[in-house]
Motif scaffolding. Structure first.
Motif, PDB file in Angstrom:
ATOM      1  N   ASP A  52      -1.429  -1.649  -7.816  1.00 32.68           N
ATOM      2  CA  ASP A  52      -1.302  -0.195  -7.792  1.00 32.68           C
ATOM      3  C   ASP A  52      -0.877   0.283  -9.179  1.00 32.68           C
ATOM      4  O   ASP A  52       0.243   0.029  -9.614  1.00 32.68           O
ATOM      5  CB  ASP A  52      -0.270   0.231  -6.743  1.00 32.68           C
ATOM      6  CG  ASP A  52      -0.283   1.731  -6.492  1.00 32.68           C
ATOM      7  OD1 ASP A  52      -0.297   2.485  -7.480  1.00 32.68           O
ATOM      8  OD2 ASP A  52      -0.269   2.143  -5.326  1.00 32.68           O
ATOM      9  N   ASN A 101      -5.798   5.234  -9.303  1.00 36.01           N
ATOM     10  CA  ASN A 101      -5.234   3.908  -9.115  1.00 36.01           C
ATOM     11  C   ASN A 101      -6.078   2.865  -9.843  1.00 36.01           C
ATOM     12  O   ASN A 101      -6.732   2.024  -9.247  1.00 36.01           O
ATOM     13  CB  ASN A 101      -5.121   3.564  -7.626  1.00 36.01           C
ATOM     14  CG  ASN A 101      -4.385   2.245  -7.425  1.00 36.01           C
ATOM     15  OD1 ASN A 101      -3.765   1.738  -8.345  1.00 36.01           O
ATOM     16  ND2 ASN A 101      -4.483   1.701  -6.235  1.00 36.01           N
ATOM     17  N   SER A 112       0.863  -1.187   0.000  1.00 36.68           N
ATOM     18  CA  SER A 112       0.000   0.000   0.000  1.00 36.68           C
ATOM     19  C   SER A 112       0.895   1.231   0.000  1.00 36.68           C
ATOM     20  O   SER A 112       1.581   1.507   0.982  1.00 36.68           O
ATOM     21  CB  SER A 112      -0.910   0.021   1.231  1.00 36.68           C
ATOM     22  OG  SER A 112      -1.701   1.205   1.249  1.00 36.68           O
ATOM     23  N   TYR A 113       0.924   1.928  -1.128  1.00 38.22           N
ATOM     24  CA  TYR A 113       1.804   3.093  -1.282  1.00 38.22           C
ATOM     25  C   TYR A 113       1.497   4.104  -0.195  1.00 38.22           C
ATOM     26  O   TYR A 113       0.359   4.550  -0.045  1.00 38.22           O
ATOM     27  CB  TYR A 113       1.598   3.708  -2.659  1.00 38.22           C
ATOM     28  CG  TYR A 113       2.611   4.754  -3.027  1.00 38.22           C
ATOM     29  CD1 TYR A 113       3.898   4.382  -3.415  1.00 38.22           C
ATOM     30  CD2 TYR A 113       2.294   6.099  -3.011  1.00 38.22           C
ATOM     31  CE1 TYR A 113       4.831   5.330  -3.772  1.00 38.22           C
ATOM     32  CE2 TYR A 113       3.224   7.065  -3.368  1.00 38.22           C
ATOM     33  CZ  TYR A 113       4.490   6.669  -3.751  1.00 38.22           C
ATOM     34  OH  TYR A 113       5.422   7.624  -4.105  1.00 38.22           O
TER      35      TYR A 113
END
Length: 409
Positions: free
Chosen positions: A311, A374, A185-186
């Motif tokens: 992502d 995204n 998860s960026y």
């Protein structure tokens, strides 16, 4: 005997020069096609200004500057134009962490609370704070969400929080969203926490540390963080958004505050070419480069840590993308890609390396044609279409020669 030997040498040379010449010819053709695409997409999408460099074997072999750095004053983009590189800053943050590791000041699997104890106050339904490690922060797998600062809907609000105390006050209201190490998860906050590690272990502000330990050793003397010094202000690019078919100016020369380790870097293309040359490596300069970071540590950063294919805002925006340590990694049919993207305040930037071909590209835009989303549609924006087209430059160099192409006479 001497005539036979000379003929044998000529024959051997033909075996090498033929395929090499073919690769150059294929590369030159792809570069020509890329340049046409770059110009056409810019014009179609209304992008104000852009620059593109190709670095190979430590040298800049292609340099394009298109459009304007200031659309109102009609100042053209040139070699001195300073772009904002946004999240490509994260690669330097990662290098700084590796420097501290190599000096014995930390271990990548150390828990972050050892260095930033305030993080013990976050809401962690998974219990073990020690699972939130430096390595997992570098690979965006520590469990934190994306944005750092949700309040930016009024002009009077800061662009980003000014100081650490503002973020520290928010930590009791911050949640670990998944078990650390289980998925990607960026996370911008995660990189801010790494910035705190750098400051606390070095005893210097992040900007000062990076300047001393990366920018200056690499000769990046026109690069800096946040507000532009007066002597460089005339070269600072403005930035823009395209919204509902209209161009809107973004705030000029913004300050990223405490999120500087996330995305505060500003630099002209020649400086970034020096950075790309360092990343690609050069045996002739290796002793100087290893004063910044030894090659084995850099290659360690390019080892996949966790899948990032869900992502579509990072790397090559592909389902095959993986997260390394502060870099994204992907593989085409014949090429390994390493790099990072950046987008902030109307700027879009791309660092793309093909280490096995010793070639890389740098691409900067001062206009965002559509907000980053995204999902796979992000690949269809003008900026993404141009950036993804650089893949073919590396692929041209990696192509095996045709079997009937050898010179045999």
């Amino acid at each position: 005997m001497s005539r036979w030997f000379a003929a044998a040498l000529l024959f051997a040379a033909s075996q090498v020069s033929g395929p090499a010449a073919m690769a150059r010819s294929s590369f030159d053709a792809e570069l020509s096609d890329f340049r046409k695409l770059h110009r056409a997409e810019m014009q179609r999408a209304g992008i104000v200004g852009s620059s593109f460099y190709v670095v190979r074997d430590g040298r800049t072999i292609a340099a394009d500057h298109l459009g304007e750095q200031d659309a109102d004053a009609h100042v053209p983009v040139d070699t001195r134009t300073i772009y904002h590189w946004a999240s490509i800053t994260k690669t330097m943050t990662g290098i700084a962490i590796m420097q501290l590791r190599d000096r014995g000041l930390l271990k990548l699997d150390d828990p972050i609370v050892r260095y930033v104890p305030e993080l013990a106050t976050v809401h962690n339904p998974f219990g073990d704070a020690n699972a939130i490690t430096i390595r997992r922060l570098m690979s965006h797998s520590a469990g934190f969400g994306g944005p750092t600062w949700p309040w930016r809907d009024h002009d009077w609000q800061p662009f980003e929080p000014k100081g650490w105390t503002q973020l520290a006050a928010m930590l009791p209201y911050t949640e670990v969203r998944f078990r650390p190490g289980t998925r990607f998860s960026y996370s911008n906050p995660g990189i801010v926490y790494l910035g705190q590690v750098i400051e606390r272990l070095s005893g210097e502000d992040f900007e000062v540390y990076i300047d001393k330990n990366i920018l200056r050793p690499l000769g990046m003397h026109a690069s800096y963080f946040d507000r532009t010094p007066p002597h460089l202000l005339r070269y600072r690019s403005h930035s823009y958004y395209i919204r509902e078919g209209k161009r809107v100016a973004a705030p000029f020369d913004v300050d990223t505050g405490v999120t500087v380790s996330n995305g505060g870097l500003n630099a002209p293309m020649p400086d970034m070419a020096r950075y790309a040359a360092f990343l690609l490596g050069d045996p002739a300069r290796q002793s100087a480069y290893e004063l910044v970071l030894k090659r084995s540590s850099l290659e360690e950063m390019w080892q996949p840590q966790i899948a990032a294919g869900e992502d579509f805002s990072q790397g090559r925006m592909a389902s095959t993308t993986q997260s390394g340590l502060s870099f994204f990694i992907d593989r085409g049919a014949s090429v390994r890609f390493v790099g990072h993207n950046g987008d902030q305040n109307g700027f879009r930037a791309y660092l793309s390396l093909c280490p096995d071909q010793r070639v890389g590209s740098l691409l900067a835009f001062n206009t965002e044609t559509r907000a980053v989303e995204n999902n796979s549609s992000n690949r269809a924006t003008a900026e993404s279409r141009i950036a993804l087209a650089t893949d073919r430059l590396c692929e041209a160099l990696a192509k095996p020669p045709a079997k009937d192409a050898r010179t045999t006479d």
